[in-house]
Scaffold this active site. Structure first.
Site, PDB file in Angstrom:
ATOM      1  N   ASP A  15     -22.012  53.289  46.038  1.00 47.97           N
ATOM      2  CA  ASP A  15     -22.205  51.912  46.515  1.00 47.97           C
ATOM      3  C   ASP A  15     -21.229  51.587  47.647  1.00 47.97           C
ATOM      4  O   ASP A  15     -20.100  52.083  47.660  1.00 47.97           O
ATOM      5  CB  ASP A  15     -22.019  50.934  45.342  1.00 47.97           C
ATOM      6  CG  ASP A  15     -22.611  49.571  45.650  1.00 47.97           C
ATOM      7  OD1 ASP A  15     -23.472  49.461  46.544  1.00 47.97           O
ATOM      8  OD2 ASP A  15     -22.205  48.592  44.987  1.00 47.97           O
ATOM      9  N   ASN A  63     -33.941  48.628  44.200  1.00 49.47           N
ATOM     10  CA  ASN A  63     -33.638  48.689  45.636  1.00 49.47           C
ATOM     11  C   ASN A  63     -34.881  48.539  46.529  1.00 49.47           C
ATOM     12  O   ASN A  63     -34.750  48.306  47.738  1.00 49.47           O
ATOM     13  CB  ASN A  63     -32.887  49.980  45.990  1.00 49.47           C
ATOM     14  CG  ASN A  63     -31.455  50.014  45.496  1.00 49.47           C
ATOM     15  OD1 ASN A  63     -30.926  51.063  45.128  1.00 49.47           O
ATOM     16  ND2 ASN A  63     -30.786  48.867  45.479  1.00 49.47           N
TER      17      ASN A  63
HETATM   18  C1  IPE Z   1     -26.579  50.388  42.754  1.00 48.65           C
HETATM   19  O1  IPE Z   1     -26.163  49.728  43.892  1.00 48.65           O
HETATM   20  C2  IPE Z   1     -27.676  51.331  43.104  1.00 48.65           C
HETATM   21  C3  IPE Z   1     -27.270  52.493  43.867  1.00 48.65           C
HETATM   22  C4  IPE Z   1     -26.058  52.834  44.192  1.00 48.65           C
HETATM   23  C5  IPE Z   1     -28.340  53.366  44.253  1.00 48.65           C
HETATM   24  P1  IPE Z   1     -26.721  48.286  44.278  1.00 48.65           P
HETATM   25  O2  IPE Z   1     -26.011  47.877  45.522  1.00 48.65           O
HETATM   26  O3  IPE Z   1     -28.196  48.302  44.322  1.00 48.65           O
HETATM   27  O4  IPE Z   1     -26.262  47.411  43.025  1.00 48.65           O
HETATM   28  P2  IPE Z   1     -26.062  45.856  42.870  1.00 48.65           P
HETATM   29  O5  IPE Z   1     -27.254  45.178  43.477  1.00 48.65           O
HETATM   30  O6  IPE Z   1     -24.803  45.508  43.590  1.00 48.65           O
HETATM   31  O7  IPE Z   1     -25.931  45.635  41.401  1.00 48.65           O
HETATM   32  C1  IPE Z   2     -25.596  52.212  48.897  1.00 48.66           C
HETATM   33  O1  IPE Z   2     -24.818  51.094  49.083  1.00 48.66           O
HETATM   34  C2  IPE Z   2     -26.440  52.149  47.673  1.00 48.66           C
HETATM   35  C3  IPE Z   2     -27.894  52.165  47.922  1.00 48.66           C
HETATM   36  C4  IPE Z   2     -28.697  51.379  47.272  1.00 48.66           C
HETATM   37  C5  IPE Z   2     -28.481  53.113  48.857  1.00 48.66           C
HETATM   38  P1  IPE Z   2     -25.414  49.671  49.437  1.00 48.66           P
HETATM   39  O2  IPE Z   2     -26.536  49.813  50.406  1.00 48.66           O
HETATM   40  O3  IPE Z   2     -25.738  48.928  48.190  1.00 48.66           O
HETATM   41  O4  IPE Z   2     -24.159  49.015  50.167  1.00 48.66           O
HETATM   42  P2  IPE Z   2     -23.568  47.578  49.931  1.00 48.66           P
HETATM   43  O5  IPE Z   2     -23.316  47.436  48.462  1.00 48.66           O
HETATM   44  O6  IPE Z   2     -24.571  46.604  50.432  1.00 48.66           O
HETATM   45  O7  IPE Z   2     -22.308  47.585  50.742  1.00 48.66           O
HETATM   46 MG    MG Z   3     -24.628  47.790  46.920  1.00 50.98          MG
END
Ligand code: IPE
Ligand code: IPE
Ligand code: MG
Length: 227
Positions: A15, A63
């Site tokens: 993340d 997502n």
């Molecule tokens: C969790 O990250 C999913 C992945 C890393 C693939 P998100 O960014 O989707 O999670 P939330 O929305 O902050 O809970």
């Molecule tokens: C990668 O991080 C996780 C995926 C869902 C691909 P994010 O895209 O959630 O990045 P942040 O949390 O918005 O910074």
């Molecule tokens: Mg995220």
């Protein structure tokens, strides 16, 4: 680095790519490109440390809610990875995709299945959770058992029928990006996992920080409900 508590499986919630890009005044996709590079580095480091099973949370069932432009960019990176893995994957590592492949294009599904079939008998595992949801995984396992004619289930039935049945449960789950939640990751398997959270954004994670977490892991007392 020495490992006291043997780690059979480590899992990463990757993340923080979007925030990493934003800090650089770049579009979110830019962060995902660097995130994909980091994923390969971290996997190599874990195998070098002797950890045989490594899982990455790449894309959740939630997502899909993101803007189409971002989702398309992630799918494109994923396609690139599928082509790359065919050539560059370690010879002893087998790929497993956790999640239903149904929403992906036929081309992508074929590539995923090809990689899984080609590498199925290899001793180490690289699990990529894509279109993954921990709840969906349990529901799919139950539906599979029902389709086989079962009407009553044991814990072992679920354990053996979830997507990730090829791996033991994770000893460590590491989440980058500062949020302290699991976001629907490995709901069934995580019950006795040691959890690690860091503010470091995924593209900034270093081997050294992973080593530090493993050191902490070695100092934790895992009781599994015993004394
Ligand atoms: C969790 O990250 C999913 C992945 C890393 C693939 P998100 O960014 O989707 O999670 P939330 O929305 O902050 O809970
Ligand atoms: C990668 O991080 C996780 C995926 C869902 C691909 P994010 O895209 O959630 O990045 P942040 O949390 O918005 O910074
Ligand atoms: Mg995220």
């Amino acid at each position: 680095m020495e490992m006291q508590n043997e780690i059979k499986h480590i899992a990463f919630i990757m993340d923080g790519n979007g925030r990493w890009a934003k800090k650089r005044m770049m579009p979110r996709e830019y962060g995902h490109t660097f995130g994909a590079k980091k994923f390969k580095e971290v996997a190599s480091h874990c195998y070098e440390l002797g950890i045989p099973n490594v899982t990455f949370y790449a894309f959740s069932t939630e997502n899909w809610k993101r803007p189409a432009q971002e989702v398309n960019a992630i799918m494109k990176l994923f396609m690139n990875y599928l082509d790359d893995a065919k050539k560059s994957l370690d010879k002893d590592v087998g790929i497993v995709f956790l999640g239903s492949k149904a929403p992906f294009s036929a081309e992508m599904r074929e590539k995923m299945e090809f990689l899984e079939d080609e590498t199925r008998t290899r001793p180490k595992k690289l699990c990529i959770a894509i279109n993954y949801g921990g709840r969906a995984e349990i529901v799919d396992a139950v539906n599979k058992l029902i389709a086989e004619g079962k009407t009553e289930f044991t814990e072992d039935d679920i354990t053996n029928n979830i997507y990730s049945g090829v791996c033991p449960p994770p000893d460590m789950i590491v989440r980058t990006g500062g949020e302290m939640r699991l976001s629907n990751f490995l709901m069934w398997q995580s019950v006795y996992a040691e959890l690690f959270f860091t503010d470091t954004l995924w593209p900034d994670l270093t081997d050294k920080e992973i080593d530090g977490m493993i050191e902490q892991f070695n100092n934790r007392k895992r009781r599994f409900g015993g004394v």
